[in-house]
Write an enzyme that holds these catalytic residues in place. Structure first.
Site, short mmCIF file in Angstrom:
data_model
loop_
_atom_site.label_atom_id
_atom_site.label_comp_id
_atom_site.label_asym_id
_atom_site.label_seq_id
_atom_site.Cartn_x
_atom_site.Cartn_y
_atom_site.Cartn_z
N THR A 72 0.82 -1.21 0.00
CA THR A 72 0.00 0.00 0.00
C THR A 72 0.86 1.26 0.00
O THR A 72 0.44 2.31 -0.50
CB THR A 72 -0.93 -0.03 1.23
OG1 THR A 72 -1.76 -1.18 1.12
CG2 THR A 72 -1.81 1.20 1.32
N TYR A 130 -8.46 0.61 -3.72
CA TYR A 130 -7.15 0.99 -4.24
C TYR A 130 -6.43 -0.27 -4.71
O TYR A 130 -6.86 -1.39 -4.45
CB TYR A 130 -6.31 1.70 -3.18
CG TYR A 130 -5.76 0.80 -2.10
CD1 TYR A 130 -6.55 0.40 -1.02
CD2 TYR A 130 -4.46 0.31 -2.18
CE1 TYR A 130 -6.04 -0.44 -0.04
CE2 TYR A 130 -3.94 -0.53 -1.20
CZ TYR A 130 -4.74 -0.91 -0.14
OH TYR A 130 -4.25 -1.75 0.83
N THR A 163 1.68 -4.35 4.31
CA THR A 163 1.55 -4.60 5.74
C THR A 163 0.94 -5.97 6.06
O THR A 163 1.12 -6.47 7.16
CB THR A 163 0.70 -3.50 6.41
OG1 THR A 163 -0.61 -3.52 5.84
CG2 THR A 163 1.33 -2.14 6.25
N ASP A 164 0.21 -6.56 5.08
CA ASP A 164 -0.49 -7.82 5.39
C ASP A 164 0.47 -8.91 5.86
O ASP A 164 0.14 -9.68 6.78
CB ASP A 164 -1.25 -8.34 4.16
CG ASP A 164 -2.48 -7.50 3.84
OD1 ASP A 164 -2.80 -6.58 4.61
OD2 ASP A 164 -3.12 -7.78 2.80
N LYS A 203 0.40 -7.47 12.69
CA LYS A 203 -0.65 -6.54 12.26
C LYS A 203 -1.90 -6.90 13.07
O LYS A 203 -2.37 -8.04 13.02
CB LYS A 203 -0.91 -6.69 10.77
CG LYS A 203 -1.87 -5.66 10.20
CD LYS A 203 -1.99 -5.79 8.69
CE LYS A 203 -2.87 -4.69 8.12
NZ LYS A 203 -2.99 -4.79 6.65
N GLU A 234 -3.97 -27.41 29.09
CA GLU A 234 -5.14 -28.30 28.96
C GLU A 234 -4.84 -29.46 28.03
O GLU A 234 -5.54 -30.48 28.04
CB GLU A 234 -6.34 -27.51 28.45
CG GLU A 234 -6.98 -26.62 29.50
CD GLU A 234 -8.29 -26.03 29.00
OE1 GLU A 234 -9.30 -26.75 28.96
OE2 GLU A 234 -8.28 -24.84 28.63
#
Ligand code: ASP
Length: 328
Positions: free
Chosen positions: A14, A27, A93-94, A166, A284
């Site tokens: 981006t 975008y 950023t993903d 993120k 657990e």
């Protein structure tokens, strides 16, 4: 005094994205060429010489072996080049979390290496790209950034690759760190570290592999059965990361199917689908009995990266994998 020379590796995202409208949501990532982006950066009067090297122009959801292999090779070369003071990687950023952690595990903690992205495309009103980039220049040219491993710079904040994730889909302030929060605050004209560098002079922890194995993340859900585990084994997964409920739990039938996979030599790491927290051994789920590894502080995305690197380096034994997760 000569300006620090920074290698800038562009991958898209981006930060290089353009919108259909300055105020709309739609975008496309990776549309702006790296040289064009650095042309605009020139107007900021930053005190560094930037050397552009485009690697890709993609959304980071499409990042893969080709780009990772190229980034690793470029940064390894830059580490040995006395002319280069630091490296900036512009990135979506993903998957910034994954690329940063992969490079962190496989590069020496030498010169500053900084991943930077943006949450808003370059032509959107209030775009964060230029500021994040100016901050990345500040971090990459600071000698105090060396010896900290790969860093991620977003929203005036510096995170270590081992901590960062993120945590929001669209906020500018989308990144969080666990177990450590920010290592520093940064602006284009200031940088304040909160802790000393802890990896000074440390070599790469793992060799860069020839390829990465197929490792899947299986997210647990209520009322789930064992079929998804069987499907993953059916497509030849070399390892499985469970993104479990709570502290890495899953329905009993899923745990039993995963235990069978572990007994057959497919490493299984239990992580958590919740936002953050530790996944410890034998809470657990009886990890000792089932042959599982507990992901400890690593969330599913980073657990998958570490497991891929370990398997690619010939480490498949649960005790050795657990030691790597404990040491992260
Ligand atoms: N999908 C984009 C990417 O990861 C999102 C971003 O960069 O913020 O490339």
């Amino acid at each position: 005094m000569a300006l620090p020379r920074l290698l800038v590796l562009g991958t898209g995202g981006t930060i290089a994205g353009t919108a259909r409208s300055r105020t709309g949501k739609a975008y496309a990532a990776g549309e702006v060429a790296l040289e064009a982006m650095l042309g605009e950066v020139g107007a900021l009067g930053l005190e560094a010489e930037l050397v552009p090297r485009p690697v890709a122009r993609i959304g980071s959801q499409d990042i893969g072996w080709r780009e990772w292999d190229a980034l690793h090779a470029e940064i390894a070369r830059a580490e040995d080049d006395p002319e280069i003071a630091g490296v900036i990687v512009t990135h979506g950023t993903d998957t910034a979390e994954e690329t940063a952690f992969l490079l962190d595990l496989t590069l020496p903690a030498g010169k500053p290496v900084v991943l930077v992205g943006a949450m808003r495309p370059s032509d959107a009103v209030g775009s964060d790209g230029m500021r994040n980039f100016a901050n990345a220049v500040r971090v990459a040219s600071d000698p105090d950034s060396a010896g900290r491993g790969v860093l991620v710079v977003m929203a005036d904040t510096v995170f270590a690759a081992a901590d960062v994730r993120k945590a929001a889909t669209a906020n500018v302030d989308a990144f969080r760190g666990f177990p450590r929060g920010p290592l520093a605050r940064v602006t284009p004209s200031s940088l304040d570290w909160f802790a000393p560098a802890h990896r000074v002079g440390s070599p790469a922890r793992y060799a860069w592999p020839e390829a990465l194995p197929r490792v899947a993340i299986l997210t647990a859900g209520a009322c789930m059965d064992e079929k998804p585990v069987e499907a993953l084994l059916g497509i030849g997964c070399a390892g499985i990361v469970l993104a479990g409920m709570g502290q890495g739990n899953a329905p009993r039938v899923v745990i039993e199917a995963l235990a069978k996979a572990a007994a057959n030599g497919v490493p299984v790491v239990r992580s958590a689908r919740v936002d953050e927290g530790m996944v410890d051994r034998n809470v657990e789920v009886d990890d000792d009995a089932h042959g599982f590894v507990a992901a400890r502080a690593l969330g599913p995305a980073k657990a998958r990266i570490l497991l891929m690197v370990l398997i690619a380096n010939g480490i498949r034994d649960a005790a050795r994998i657990q030691a790597a997760f404990d040491g992260r």
